[in-house]
Each structure stands twice: as C-alpha cells, then as structure tokens.
Design an enzyme around this catalytic site. Structure first.
Site, short mmCIF file in Angstrom:
data_model
loop_
_atom_site.label_atom_id
_atom_site.label_comp_id
_atom_site.label_asym_id
_atom_site.label_seq_id
_atom_site.Cartn_x
_atom_site.Cartn_y
_atom_site.Cartn_z
CE1 TYR A 64 29.87 18.63 36.51
CE2 TYR A 64 28.17 18.80 38.04
CZ TYR A 64 29.18 18.84 37.74
OH TYR A 64 30.51 19.26 38.36
CD GLU A 66 33.10 16.88 32.85
OE1 GLU A 66 33.52 15.86 32.06
OE2 GLU A 66 33.48 16.56 34.20
CG ASP A 241 49.29 35.21 33.47
OD1 ASP A 241 48.16 36.02 33.37
OD2 ASP A 241 49.68 35.01 34.31
CB THR A 270 42.58 36.86 35.35
OG1 THR A 270 42.49 38.70 35.45
CG2 THR A 270 43.01 36.45 35.75
CE LYS A 273 44.76 39.46 37.63
NZ LYS A 273 45.00 39.07 39.10
NE ARG A 279 37.21 36.87 41.79
CZ ARG A 279 38.19 37.55 42.15
NH1 ARG A 279 38.00 38.95 41.89
NH2 ARG A 279 39.89 37.11 42.35
N1 PLP Z 1 48.17 35.60 36.25
C1 PLP Z 1 48.82 36.46 37.12
C2 PLP Z 1 49.51 37.48 35.84
C3 PLP Z 1 47.93 37.52 38.08
O1 PLP Z 1 48.62 38.14 39.20
C4 PLP Z 1 46.85 36.72 39.08
C5 PLP Z 1 46.70 37.55 40.05
O2 PLP Z 1 46.54 38.08 40.97
C6 PLP Z 1 47.00 35.28 37.70
C7 PLP Z 1 47.33 34.81 37.15
C8 PLP Z 1 45.95 34.33 38.49
O3 PLP Z 1 44.72 34.96 38.89
P1 PLP Z 1 43.66 33.99 39.67
O4 PLP Z 1 44.23 34.55 40.65
O5 PLP Z 1 42.64 34.15 39.25
O6 PLP Z 1 43.60 33.07 39.99
#
Ligand code: PLP
Length: 478
Positions: A64, A66, A241, A270, A273, A279
């Site tokens: 753990y 945190e 994002d 993320t 990808k 992940r």
């Molecule tokens: N943001 C975007 C632009 C995404 O394409 C995705 C997933 O497909 C996410 C966030 C969410 O990612 P996760 O599935 O790891 O929560």
C-alpha cells in the site's frame, strides 16, 4: 536480453500459476496464441515489451503506498518510492514536462485527477478546499452536499463524441458529464477537420472553465498552439488528453504546434496505447497545478499500483531510446499506407486520410453499419472496432464507421507493403459482405451475409501475412 531468459521467465511464471489454478495459466497462454494469430488493428491497443510485462508480476504489488514519493501514509515504501520516482523522472524527461504524476490506474482516472486539480485551482469553493485538505473518508455528508452545490455549474468545452471526442470529456455516461455542464465542438462537415474559428466562437459564447482537446477517433493532427490561444482568450484552463497519440509525442513525430506539452496547462494520457507501456495513465503539468495533481490519491484514485508504476518506468525508459522515435515514425507511415491502399480500392475515409496512427472508414459506402463491418472483419481474422463517424446516421451503438490503427502491427514489424495487403483484405471483406434482414423482412443493422469460405480464405491470408512477423519471438512457451 537473451531469448532464453524471456522464455524461461514466462514459462516459469505459467508453471507456478498452473500449480494453483491451471485454468488461469491456460487462459494466459491462450491469449498469447490468439494475439499471435490475429491481425490486430485496434487503434488503442499495442504489445508491451517482455520487460514491461515482467515488471508487473511481482511483490511490489503487495504494497500500500497512498501519498507521494517520500510522503506516504504507510510505512516501508522505500522501494515503491524508487520506482515511482523513476517513472516520473522518465515521464518528465521524455515529454519535457515540469511535473509528472504516474499513479493513475487508467486514462479515465488520469482525467479525473486533472478535473479535480483544475476545479481546486480555479473555483473559489470553500467546501472543495476543505475536501482537498482532508482524507476522503473524513468528509461528512454535509461536506459532500456543499461540494456538489459549489461545483454544480462549471463548464467544459470538448470535442463531440461523433467527431472523435472521448466520453470522459464531459459526456453524460461518465462522471465528467455530471461534474461539468458540457458543450462540444465538432468538425467541419465538408472536410471533417476541426474548424478552429468555430471552436473559438463556441468558447466565446459558452465561456468554459476548461477547454479540452484530444480524441479517440480523429485521424488528424490538432494544432495545440491555436487551441491554447482560444483557451486564453476566454480565461479557460487548457487540458489535452493525449491518450491515443502519446507515442507520437514521445517519438517526436508531433512537435511544435502539434506537441501538446508546451501548450497545455495540463496533459493526461494512457500508457498502454501508442506509448506501448502497461495499462495505466499519467498526468503532466506545470508547477502551478502540481500540488493538486499529487492529491489524486486518495481524492479520486484508489491506492497506487506499485507494480504497474514499475512497468511504467520500464516502458518510459524504452520510449526514451532512439529506436522508439523510429517506431513512432513507422506508425504514421503505416497508417498513411493503409489509408492510401483503402482509398485506391474505393473506400471512403473520414477526412480523406490520416496524419496520425488511425484511419476511420465510413462503411456506409459499402452498404454496411459499423457493427456489421466489425463482425464480418472479425470472422475473417481481422480485429477492428466500430466507431461513430461525424453526424452518424446509425448512432453510437451500431455506428457507420470502422476505426483501424497501426501501433500494434507496427510493433510486430509490419511495414507499408504489408499495409497495402491489409487494405486489400479489409476491402475484400467489406465489399463482399451484404447487409442482413430481420425475420420480418426489415433491414437489420446487426445481421450481415458473408460467405464463410471467403471469411476462411481471408483469415488464412491474414495468418500468412503475420507469419513473417512473429509476435514476442523471444517467448517460447513450449
Ligand atoms: N482518453 C481517451 C482519449 C481515450 O481514448 C481513452 C480510452 O479509450 C481514455 C481516455 C480512457 O482510458 P482507459 O480505458 O485507460 O481508462
């Protein structure tokens, strides 16, 4: 690294698991076999390296932790501190960011961390400040009510779902749609491209607290310099994002106006990808937001996953090597070759092509819905996913598009010649598939007609194509 060491590591791991629950060992082995056999064109998936995978299977998972590096709510976190600090350092160096927070468990979680940090930074809200200062378990019901009242009408402007935005950018099925009053910007119906003048107009009218850029299914570059100017013109915090294209940023394919890091106040991603890690997610920001971002756990995140942070450190170290830039360049070359191959054969592509890692086929040109096309391709050994196209007549469930991406096949080593063959296989399946009918004779959006012999033939051709590019060649499970 010797092939032997990797084979031994995975074989031994499976042997140990088999001794407790053989069905799990079997499923893990079967997953490798399935992945080896399928032509994976899912734009959001990849194949992490053996080192990244192995970094996750160990006792770091038992801790753990945190808190943040050096300031934990649990004792004995010295080794977690080491891996978290390494992952953050690699992330900062790789992306040229002042601050990196590597605890988010996924992209959704990274976005939640960013939203809370922005709200805490921007909204004069005593209840929020109180909540931020305390452990989430110590908040009373009154605290939560006060918080809800204070945050009720903050605004977010993000890309619409049908033009490629993501659910977490303020849409109802996600908590962000309840946290924010959302409005979206779309693309120019004639070109399919973001029309920055329209975004600026929407920002002027709506005056959002947060302007979000980033997408799941937009096949073009975004000019983040212009988006930042728009955000500044209305006093919005600019968030990007980059979940989908982080690998292209890391590999310096997207630079200057197209690199979000120097332009955004806060960037989320993320790690699994195009970045090709485990992940997970991470957040990058400047010093102004760093303190709030670091409160992600326990504000909106469960305890950190130290084993995954270790794997992030490994994958980010890999992404800092020169060969990653070469990989990122080949992702785009391959996507463009795939797009050209499809166009030459008569397919309709949203925006007419691509300049990133993904291609969006409008399958209405083949007389199909996205759902029918996805299933027909799957029957033929080609793994894709259906996706809405702008102003989609078939809605978000059946859709009219197929999204394909090249990060995974590029990792496997396929190049532009193989992309042309892939385009041929996709086009053959789609042009030979017919829309099916319901029992009452009406047109079905799900049923389709595809000669099984053709599906088998395409499946064999896909396997032959892949045979020259073994997946995880260093791993022999015996
Ligand atoms: N943001 C975007 C632009 C995404 O394409 C995705 C997933 O497909 C996410 C966030 C969410 O990612 P996760 O599935 O790891 O929560």
């Amino acid at each position: 690294m010797s092939r032997n060491a990797e084979s031994t590591a995975f074989r031994s791991a499976l042997e140990v698991i088999r001794g407790v629950e053989p069905r799990v060992a079997e499923a893990i082995g079967a997953e490798l076999a399935d992945q080896r056999e399928s032509l994976k064109l899912i734009a959001s998936e990849n194949y992490a390296s053996p080192a990244t995978l192995l970094a996750m299977g160990n006792w770091l998972s038992d801790k753990y932790a945190e808190g943040t590096v050096g300031r934990r709510f649990y004792a004995g976190c010295q080794n977690v501190d080491t891996v978290e600090a390494l992952a953050a350092e690699h992330a900062r160096e790789l992306f040229g960011a002042a601050h990196a927070y590597v605890q988010p468990h996924s992209g959704i979680d990274a976005n939640l961390v960013a939203f809370w940090a922005i709200l805490a930074d921007r909204v004069e809200a005593p209840a929020l400040k109180r909540a931020q200062a305390r452990h989430v378990n110590d908040l009373t019901e009154q605290d939560w009510f006060a918080l809800r009242r204070e945050l009720g009408d903050q605004r977010m402007l993000g890309m619409s779902l049908d033009t490629g935005g993501h659910l977490t950018h303020g849409f109802r099925p996600n908590i962000s749609g309840k946290m924010f009053d959302q409005r979206s910007y779309g693309t120019d119906p004639a070109t399919g491209l973001i029309d920055y003048d329209r975004v600026a107009e929407a920002a002027r009218e709506f005056r959002p607290l947060v302007l979000v850029a980033g997408y799941s299914a937009y096949p073009r570059k975004v000019n983040f310099r212009i988006m930042r100017e728009i955000a500044d013109s209305v006093g919005a915090t600019f968030m990007v994002d980059m979940a989908h294209f982080a690998g292209l940023v890391a590999g310096k394919v997207f630079t200057g106006d197209f690199d979000p890091v120097p332009h955004a106040h806060i960037v989320t991603t993320t790690t699994h990808k195009s970045l090709r890690g485990p992940r997970g997610g991470l957040v990058l920001c400047g010093p102004e937001l760093a303190d709030q971002v670091d409160r992600g756990c326990p504000m909106v995140l469960g305890g950190p996953l130290p084993h995954v942070m270790a794997a992030k450190a490994v994958a980010l170290a890999e992404a800092r090597r020169p060969d990653f830039a070469d990989y990122a360049g080949r992702i785009v070359d391959n996507a463009q070759a795939l797009a050209e191959g499809l166009l030459r054969r008569g397919a309709t592509l949203v925006t007419g092509g691509t300049d990133n890692h993904l291609v969006l086929i409008d399958v209405t040109g083949y007389g199909l819905t996205g759902r029918q096309a996805e299933q027909a391709l799957l029957d033929s050994g080609i793994v894709t996913n259906r996706n809405a196209v702008p102003q989609d007549p078939n809605g978000a469930w059946y859709t009219s598009g197929i999204r394909i991406g090249t990060p995974a096949l590029t990792t496997r080593g396929l190049g532009t010649a193989e992309m042309d063959t892939t385009a041929e296989l996709i086009h053959t399946v789609l042009s030979q598939t017919g829309a099916g009918a319901n029992p009452d004779g009406t047109a079905s959006k799900a049923k389709y007609v595809l000669d099984p012999a053709l599906a088998d033939k395409i499946g064999r051709q896909a396997s032959e194509l892949l045979a020259g590019f073994p997946l995880y060649p260093s791993v022999d499970l015996g």
